[in-house]
Enzyme design. Structure first.
Site, PDB file in Angstrom:
ATOM      1  N   ASP A   1      10.089  63.419  51.586  1.00 38.95           N
ATOM      2  CA  ASP A   1      10.578  64.860  50.930  1.00 38.95           C
ATOM      3  C   ASP A   1      10.131  65.243  49.685  1.00 38.95           C
ATOM      4  O   ASP A   1      10.940  65.528  48.668  1.00 38.95           O
ATOM      5  CB  ASP A   1      12.282  64.460  50.835  1.00 38.95           C
ATOM      6  CG  ASP A   1      12.872  64.679  52.024  1.00 38.95           C
ATOM      7  OD1 ASP A   1      12.237  64.654  53.206  1.00 38.95           O
ATOM      8  OD2 ASP A   1      14.224  64.498  52.165  1.00 38.95           O
TER       9      ASP A   1
ATOM     10  N   LYS B   1      13.589  67.039  59.567  1.00 41.90           N
ATOM     11  CA  LYS B   1      15.134  66.533  59.609  1.00 41.90           C
ATOM     12  C   LYS B   1      16.008  67.405  58.916  1.00 41.90           C
ATOM     13  O   LYS B   1      15.807  68.203  58.006  1.00 41.90           O
ATOM     14  CB  LYS B   1      14.810  65.301  59.007  1.00 41.90           C
ATOM     15  CG  LYS B   1      14.802  65.004  57.584  1.00 41.90           C
ATOM     16  CD  LYS B   1      14.516  63.475  56.974  1.00 41.90           C
ATOM     17  CE  LYS B   1      14.291  63.515  55.790  1.00 41.90           C
ATOM     18  NZ  LYS B   1      15.287  64.124  54.690  1.00 41.90           N
TER      19      LYS B   1
ATOM     20  N   CYS C   1      17.259  59.977  50.799  1.00 38.94           N
ATOM     21  CA  CYS C   1      16.483  59.798  51.860  1.00 38.94           C
ATOM     22  C   CYS C   1      15.632  58.629  52.035  1.00 38.94           C
ATOM     23  O   CYS C   1      15.232  58.324  52.969  1.00 38.94           O
ATOM     24  CB  CYS C   1      15.893  61.240  51.927  1.00 38.94           C
ATOM     25  SG  CYS C   1      16.915  62.680  52.296  1.00 38.94           S
TER      26      CYS C   1
HETATM   27  C1  VGL Z   1      17.973  64.578  49.807  1.00 41.18           C
HETATM   28  C2  VGL Z   1      19.999  65.145  49.406  1.00 41.18           C
HETATM   29  C3  VGL Z   1      20.288  66.168  50.157  1.00 41.18           C
HETATM   30  C4  VGL Z   1      16.897  63.404  49.835  1.00 41.18           C
HETATM   31  C5  VGL Z   1      18.107  65.454  50.944  1.00 41.18           C
HETATM   32  O1  VGL Z   1      15.728  63.743  50.165  1.00 41.18           O
HETATM   33  O2  VGL Z   1      17.169  62.246  49.128  1.00 41.18           O
HETATM   34  N1  VGL Z   1      19.031  64.426  49.113  1.00 41.18           N
HETATM   35  N2  VGL Z   1      19.128  66.045  51.051  1.00 41.18           N
END
Ligand code: VGL
Ligand code: ZN
Length: 212
Positions: free
Chosen positions: A16, A113, A158
């Site tokens: 991410d 995802k 994540c």
């Molecule tokens: C994430 C909160 C919501 C992350 C993704 O990448 O850690 N955190 N969506």
């Protein structure tokens, strides 16, 4: 000491590294941009490199705005407790794009995802209902991967969920601490490290994988 010689059987998972998690983004992780040079260096040291991309529908169940709630509250969804976030990483938007300075041309797979409207997915392996697989475990097994090394954003969400699910799927797992940054919501970072330690996730630094 963690065994960090990397080669056959190893995969790097870059989690991410997207605009919305970096400076100026909708859910900016403190100092999130700092992971970019670190993952760029790491990526060159692995034979298998996978990227993940948080990729939500508009009106996603993990968005506070979808429930008339305030961001960072926790509510109960059909599959259990869910932290509610600001709208972020909406599929196809600039916020969902990979960070412009991410330079990993050798990456071979992008796992998106969180694309089911009603189900979040911190983990790159299994969605938050804890039963819907993303397909990543099968991909890694078919490529003879035995050990995953994980870096990116955010350490306590994540990255941690991906590391824990990697262990559940039977992989060795190492989190590269200095190539990650955390959100740290009410002690979530300390809890994440506790859970990871208990599950046999090891921690290492970038320098353990890259020669000077
Ligand atoms: C994430 C909160 C919501 C992350 C993704 O990448 O850690 N955190 N969506
Ligand atoms: Zn998300």
């Amino acid at each position: 000491m963690v065994e960090t010689r990397n080669g056959d059987g190893d995969a790097l998972i870059i989690v991410d590294v997207q605009n919305d998690f970096c400076a100026g983004g909708a859910l900016a992780v403190p100092d999130g941009d700092a992971v970019v040079p670190a993952v760029n260096r790491l990526a060159r040291a692995f034979p298998v490199v996978v990227l993940t991309q948080d990729w939500h529908t508009p009106g996603h169940a993990s968005f506070a705005s979808s429930h008339g709630c305030t961001p960072f509250e926790t509510i109960e969804l059909s599959y259990g407790p869910q932290v509610l976030w600001p709208d972020h990483c909406v599929m196809g938007t600039p916020g969902a794009a990979l960070h412009p300075a991410l330079d990993v041309p050798g990456a071979q797979l992008i796992v998106r995802k969180g694309f089911h409207r009603g189900i979040d997915s911190y983990s790159a392996f299994v969605e938050a209902d804890r039963r819907t697989p993303t397909g990543l475990a099968g991909y890694l097994r078919e490529r003879q991967v035995r050990r995953v090394v994980i870096a990116g954003l955010a350490t306590d969400f994540c990255v941690a969920w991906t590391a824990l699910d990697a262990r559940r799927a039977g992989f060795e797992a190492i989190v590269v601490e200095d190539a990650c940054r955390a959100i740290d919501l009410e002690g979530s970072l300390a809890r994440a490290w506790q859970d990871m330690r208990a599950a046999g996730v090891e921690r290492a630094e970038v320098s353990a994988f890259t020669s000077a």
